[in-house]
Each structure stands twice: as structure tokens, then as C-alpha cells.
Write a protein that holds these residues in place. Structure first.
Motif, short mmCIF file in Angstrom:
data_model
loop_
_atom_site.label_atom_id
_atom_site.label_comp_id
_atom_site.label_asym_id
_atom_site.label_seq_id
_atom_site.Cartn_x
_atom_site.Cartn_y
_atom_site.Cartn_z
N VAL A 216 1.74 14.03 -3.91
CA VAL A 216 1.65 12.53 -4.08
C VAL A 216 0.13 12.11 -3.80
CG1 VAL A 216 2.38 10.46 -3.11
CG2 VAL A 216 4.03 12.40 -3.61
N ARG A 217 -0.37 11.43 -4.84
CA ARG A 217 -1.55 10.66 -4.52
C ARG A 217 -1.37 9.17 -5.03
NH1 ARG A 217 -3.61 15.24 -8.86
NH2 ARG A 217 -1.32 15.51 -8.82
N ILE A 218 -2.11 8.60 -4.14
CA ILE A 218 -1.97 6.89 -4.05
C ILE A 218 -3.69 6.54 -4.05
CG2 ILE A 218 -1.32 5.14 -2.64
CD1 ILE A 218 0.88 6.91 -1.57
N SER A 219 -3.62 5.37 -4.90
CA SER A 219 -4.98 4.82 -4.91
C SER A 219 -4.79 3.46 -5.52
CB SER A 219 -6.09 5.68 -5.78
OG SER A 219 -5.79 5.38 -7.12
N ASP A 220 -5.91 2.42 -5.30
CA ASP A 220 -6.01 1.22 -6.20
C ASP A 220 -6.58 1.59 -7.46
OD1 ASP A 220 -8.45 1.88 -4.73
OD2 ASP A 220 -8.13 -0.07 -3.34
N GLY A 221 -7.05 2.92 -7.79
CA GLY A 221 -7.57 2.88 -9.05
C GLY A 221 -6.38 3.17 -10.26
N ASP B 212 -1.00 8.86 9.38
CA ASP B 212 0.26 8.19 8.89
C ASP B 212 1.37 8.51 8.19
OD1 ASP B 212 -0.99 6.16 10.37
OD2 ASP B 212 -1.86 5.16 8.92
N LEU B 213 2.50 8.18 8.07
CA LEU B 213 3.56 8.66 7.43
C LEU B 213 3.84 7.75 6.25
CD1 LEU B 213 6.00 10.86 7.04
CD2 LEU B 213 7.35 9.08 8.06
N VAL B 214 3.58 8.29 5.11
CA VAL B 214 4.07 7.68 4.03
C VAL B 214 5.23 7.88 3.29
CG1 VAL B 214 2.90 7.07 1.70
CG2 VAL B 214 1.58 7.50 3.34
N GLY C 33 6.37 -2.67 -1.51
CA GLY C 33 6.55 -2.37 -0.22
C GLY C 33 5.46 -2.81 0.69
N ASN C 34 5.22 -2.61 2.05
CA ASN C 34 4.27 -3.07 2.87
C ASN C 34 3.10 -2.34 2.32
OD1 ASN C 34 4.75 -0.04 4.04
ND2 ASN C 34 4.47 -1.12 6.02
N LEU C 35 2.95 -1.15 1.60
CA LEU C 35 1.66 -0.76 1.14
C LEU C 35 1.19 -1.08 -0.20
CD1 LEU C 35 -0.36 1.43 2.37
CD2 LEU C 35 0.87 3.13 1.17
N ALA C 36 1.97 -1.68 -0.82
CA ALA C 36 1.68 -2.48 -2.04
C ALA C 36 2.61 -3.70 -2.44
CB ALA C 36 2.06 -1.57 -3.14
N PRO C 37 2.31 -4.71 -1.61
CA PRO C 37 3.10 -6.02 -1.76
C PRO C 37 2.98 -6.63 -3.05
CG PRO C 37 0.99 -6.27 -0.10
CD PRO C 37 1.14 -4.95 -0.39
N LEU D 83 7.32 2.02 -1.90
CA LEU D 83 6.11 2.46 -1.11
C LEU D 83 5.82 1.89 0.12
CD1 LEU D 83 3.93 4.45 -1.69
CD2 LEU D 83 2.52 2.47 -2.83
N HIS D 84 6.11 2.81 0.93
CA HIS D 84 6.31 2.18 2.55
C HIS D 84 5.21 2.89 3.45
CE1 HIS D 84 7.90 0.12 5.87
NE2 HIS D 84 8.22 1.21 6.63
N LEU D 85 4.69 2.17 4.16
CA LEU D 85 3.81 2.80 5.27
C LEU D 85 4.43 2.78 6.60
CD1 LEU D 85 0.93 4.17 6.11
CD2 LEU D 85 0.03 1.84 6.40
#
Length: 570
Positions: free
Chosen positions: A463-468, A499-501, A380-384, A510-512
Motif C-alpha cells: 500500500v502506497r499513499i500520497s497527495d500526488g 502510525d497505524l494506517v 476518513g481522517n486521513l483524507a477528509p 482511509l483512517h489514521l
């Protein structure tokens, strides 16, 4: 059968080179017939007092050595850097590729015809496999095995998994310091790696599912005498693999990688599996991507009831039948049952007589714990370029969720503000700056603890989101490996508080929910984070490391160079 061995380029020379090579090795007591042309087998050792999971590998190496001698080979044990999750900072993932280089160059530079890789703690397995794949000698893996089950006041303790629960209980006052100390002494009560289906056990099962270790190797406890016997047989078998010229690439094929994805889903394996599998595929030169991981893992049932996705531990898994029983239980759900293995037989042949002895631990395909357990790849636009989540460790109620973002920029910011931020049970917690370059090293911090106010209110997941990444022993609705990472300008860097995730795991989305023109404005204002003063390995790593969707390998290590005999130095 192989006509000529690599080691002949060192030991059959009748001039000064051969004299030198043989003479110096004689100071270890080798007799004349040690140099009669027999296969020379490397035993790649990762034992270290700094790696508790691997400390016992010194003894296991002796059993491998006996097997090599028994089969007519010459064993040569050598060390490489050991990667211990428990003590090493900032993260062992920073050094996985370095160790792979250590393995690769040691194998290529020395008179070795085949190698047994002694692995255990999380990153030792992929690091050693990646290095070996780049050289492509006959290769066999012997892992150190899991610890015995932890025991504390009448209940079992899972290494890692229960730590997270205890930590939350301690923060809320539900567990005293004295109880925490007592539990600490009961958790790690034998040699071996984590006794949950964490990354170490996942890696051990990964290797067995690919046919690179002997059947049963993945689950036997470290202290079980049968592991020593398997190590002995492995030593004998690697000599035969050299004589048959069965190289690593003949076993580690695309078929083997596809089997591994299905097996990882069935056992509830670690989310770290994805990043290591992709890195190995890159070294093997086998096209394989995140979409393959998602496609192959879809609709695969969860059969193994182990922490962190279930109740039991690796010792129970072993007694219930181990991975051979799971492979047989999967039946035609396994894409390639006739894939070759290091035994000389296929996976199906190796497991034809396997049985399940405890249906509480290993379920049937007809009665799984979950019907869809594979790692899910989100876009999605949060994780292309993709992100991963482990549905088996997540809360079902959160797999479709929308909430307002609470953003932390780096680990220090997280620790400083986690208990003071404005949030509620629907909040989506976003952590940036912990990707491959941003940290650097992509640490296992994605499953960070929740704010105390939520814990006090009885909220046990969000919900937790990261690049780790997150520990394979961890649990929760945690989106990981977001690519591209925030430090290189990925969309994660553009998220703002409020922001709405929108997360929709069944739809793989996964969309922002921010207008594109606003994101464009934020992107134009974004500046890269300052780089720390780097030198040596860290500088090389940051300059060349890839993103999570390709395995976080260094760009100049992708592929392999084979095993030519280098020229002599005289």
C-alpha cells in the motif's frame, strides 16, 4: 441554423478593419470566395517534436483541412503549447491549466466559428477541452491514436506498464543492462501515444464516450489509414455543427459526464480520469464531484482486458471492436444511452451495429474480468476531502489492509532513503509534498518503487499513499489525490513513522489510527513548507490552484466567458 457567424465580425466589415483582416490573410493564397461568409474552422494543433506522442498530428491536420474545405468551410490551423509526458519537467500537470488558457484566449480572440481539437498525449486532451469549454464554440476532437503493440523476444510490450516491471527487475539484477537496452528499442515502434490503457488512451475513450469525437476514434492505431479518413470526416462534420449551431455545451452535458464515469470503469481507465473530469465539469458549470465518480462507478464490471489492469494492448482493443463495442455491451448499464453526440445521433444509435470480435479482449457483462472496477473514492481522517484508488490495478489482498506507516517527505527524501528504511511486507508507505501546490504540479510519483529488500524477498506490491498522482500505465495498490494535500496542512502532513494506517476500499475508508488529541498536538506544531523562489506561471499557479477534489484548476478559470466578438484594434 445559425443566422450569423462570429467570423462575420471580422470579414464582413467594409471599412479598414475588414480590409486589414482579409488583405493579410490573402498572403496565404486565399481567393475572394474564402471570405464570402463561410464558416471559419480552427484546427487546434498540438504537434511538436518535443511531444513524441503528437509529432504525427501535422499530417492528421491535413486530412481535417480537406474535410473542412469539402464541406464549404475555411480551415485555419493554429498552434498551442504541447504537453509531452516523456520529456517535460517537472510534470505536464503543472502546465495543463496554462495550455487551457492558451486555447481559450486563442479561440476567443480570433475569427473562428468552430474548432477541431487535435489531441494525443495525456494532458493535451483535458487542457484543450477545458479551454474550448470556457468559450463554448462548436467543437469536435480528433486524437492521434495509440502506437502499435510493442514486441520484444516473442512477447508484447506495453508502453509504460512494462517499464515499471523492467525497472524493478533491473534493480534486483533479474534483468541485464543489455536486455533493458534491447527492450527500449522495441517498445515504441510507431507514431502514436501509449498503447496501454494509460491516461492518453483513457482520455481518447473519455472523449468518445461523451460523444465529442466520431465513433471508433478512441482505439484506432495512429498509423491506421482509417484514422486519417475519420479526421477527414471530422473536418466536414465540424462545418455542419457550426451551421446547426451545436455548441460544445450541448454535447458535454451532465449526462455525458455520467456516461464517461461508467465507461471509464468498464475499460479500466486511468485514475487521472477523475481529476480531469472534475476540472472539465467546473469549466462547463456542471455540478459534479468525487462522490458522483464513486457512486456511478460502483458495481460497474471491468470488460476490457488491457494493461495495466489486464493483458492486452490498444491495437488488440481496436481489432476486438473498440469503444463502440464496449458501449453496446454495457447496454442498460450505461446511464444515458440516448445522450446526443457530434454525429447528430445518440450514443445508442451510433453503436447499434457494433460487434465484439474477440471475447478475450472485450468481455461480456455476464463474464467480466472484475465485477466492480470503478475508481473508488476514499474518505476518513486521513483524507477528509477524498482520495482515489484504482481497484482494477490493485492487489485484491491489499484492498483491506492495516500497517505501520513509513513516511517520506518529498521526492528527494524518497529517493535518498527508499532502500534503507525499516519496513516489512505489511508496511504502508506514505509520500507527502507531491500535491498540486506542494511539488508544485502534482507529479505522477504515487506508484513509486518498493524498497529493494522487499523486492528481493518477492514482495511485488504494498500500500502506497500520497497527495500526488500516478501514471495511467502503472499498477499497484496506490492511494492517490489525497485532499487536502500535505502542503496546505492536510492530515497527510501529520503522519509519523510507525502510525497505524487502515485502508478499507470496500468500505471506502482511509483512517489514521492516532488519537485526535495527538493529531491536534501535531497540527498545532505544523508549519507550512517554505515556498521556492517562484516567478511567472509557477507563481500564478501556486497562488490560485485548487485541490484534487475539485480538479486542480485555477480558481479564476472555473466557469466560462463564452465567445463574444472582441472589439477591433483600429
Amino acid at each position: 441554423m445559425v443566422d450569423s457567424l462570429r467570423s462575420h465580425g471580422w470579414f464582413r466589415d467594409e471599412g479598414v478593419l475588414g480590409f486589414t483582416h482579409r488583405s493579410w490573410l490573402r498572403n496565404q493564397g486565399h481567393p475572394d470566395h474564402a471570405f464570402d461568409g463561410r464558416p471559419v474552422i480552427g484546427i487546434c494543433q498540438t504537434a511538436s517534436d518535443l511531444t513524441p506522442c503528437n509529432a504525427h498530428l501535422r499530417g492528421l491536420a491535413e486530412h481535417v483541412r480537406r474535410g473542412v474545405y469539402e464541406a464549404g468551410g475555411l480551415p485555419m490551423e493554429f498552434p498551442v503549447t504541447s504537453l509531452g509526458e516523456v520529456l517535460m519537467r517537472p510534470t505536464t500537470m503543472l502546465f495543463r491549466n496554462l495550455v487551457s488558457m492558451d486555447v481559450e484566449e486563442t479561440l476567443r480572440a480570433n475569427p473562428l466559428d468552430g474548432v477541431v481539437l487535435l489531441t494525443g498525449c495525456d494532458k493535451t486532451t483535458p487542457a484543450l477541452l477545458m479551454g474550448a469549454a470556457s468559450v463554448d464554440l462548436p467543437t469536435l476532437v480528433v486524437n492521434g491514436g495509440p502506437m502499435l503493440n510493442g514486441r520484444f523476444r516473442g512477447r508484447q510490450l506495453g508502453s509504460g506498464t512494462d517499464v515499471w516491471r523492467f525497472a524493478d527487475a533491473r534493480r534486483t539484477g533479474a534483468m541485464s543492462a543489455a536486455d533493458m537496452s534491447a527492450a527500449e528499442a522495441c517498445m515504441s515502434r510507431s507514431a502514436g501515444h501509449c498503447n496501454t490503457m494509460g491516461t492518453a488512451s483513457t482520455m481518447a475513450c473519455w472523449v468518445e464516450s461523451m460523444g465529442l469525437s466520431l465513433p471508433g476514434m478512441g482505439a484506432l492505431p495512429a498509423v491506421d489509414s482509417r484514422r486519417a479518413a475519420l479526421a477527414h470526416v471530422s473536418g466536414s462534420r465540424i462545418v455542419e455543427l457550426v451551421r446547426e449551431d451545436v455548441r460544445l455545451s450541448a454535447i458535454a452535458t451532465r449526462q455525458a459526464l455520467e456516461n464517461a464515469v461508467v465507461v471509464n470503469a468498464a475499460i479500466g481507465g486511468s485514475s487521472n480520469f477523475a481529476v480531469h473530469l472534475l476540472a472539465l465539469a467546473g469549466r462547463l458549470g456542471v455540478p459534479f464531484g468525487l462522490d458522483d465518480v464513486d457512486r456511478l462507478g460502483r458495481d460497474v464490471p471491468l470488460l476490457v482486458d488491457l494493461m495495466p489492469a489486464g493483458r492486452h494492448l490498444m491495437e488488440d482493443f481496436c481489432y476486438a471492436g473498440g469503444l463502440p463495442a464496449v458501449l453496446r455491451e454495457l447496454g442498460d448499464r450505461l446511464p444515458h444511452p440516448h445522450a446526443p453526440t457530434v454525429t447528430g445521433g445518440t450514443l445508442a444509435e451510433n453503436t447499434a451495429d457494433a460487434e465484439v470480435f474477440d471475447r478475450e479482449v472485450i468481455r461480456s457483462v455476464a463474464d467480466p474480468l472484475r465485477s466492480d472496477a470503478g475508481l473508488a473514492v476514499l474518505r476518513g481522517n486521513l483524507a477528509p476531502d477524498g482520495a482515489v484508488i484504482k481497484p482494477a490495478a490493485a492487489s485484491p489482498r491489499l484492498l483491506r489492509h492495516a500497517g505501520r506507516a513509513v513516511v517520506f517527505h518529498g521526492v528527494e527524501d524518497l529517493h535518498a532513503r527508499i532502500d534503507t528504511v525499516d519496513c516489512d511486507a505489511d508496511s504502508v508507505f506514505v509520500l507527502t509534498g507531491v500535491g498540486p501546490r506542494g511539488f508544485p504540479g502534482m507529479p505522477e510519483v504515487g506508484n513509486f518503487g518498493l524498497p529493494k529488500r522487499l523486492l528481493d524477498a518477492g514482495v511485488d506490491d504494498a500500500v502506497r499513499i500520497s497527495d500526488g498522482r500516478m501514471s495511467g500505465t502503472a499498477f499497484g495498490t496506490v492511494v492517490l489525490h489525497v485532499a487536502p494535500e500535505s502542503a496546505v496542512g492536510g492530515p497527510l502532513a501529520l503522519v509519523r513513522d510507525g502510525d497505524l494506517v487502515e485502508l478499507d476500499v470496500p468500505a471506502r475508508s482511509l483512517h489514521l489510527a492516532v488519537p485526535e488529541e495527538e493529531l491536534a498536538r501535531r497540527r498545532a506544531e505544523w508549519t507550512p513548507p517554505p515556498r521556492a523562489a517562484e516567478r511567472g506561471w509557477v507563481r500564478l499557479y501556486v497562488d490560485h490552484v485548487g485541490q484534487a477534489d475539485t480538479g486542480v484548476d485555477l480558481d479564476f478559470l472555473v466557469g466560462g466567458s463564452g465567445a463574444p466578438v472582441p472589439p477591433g484594434n483600429h
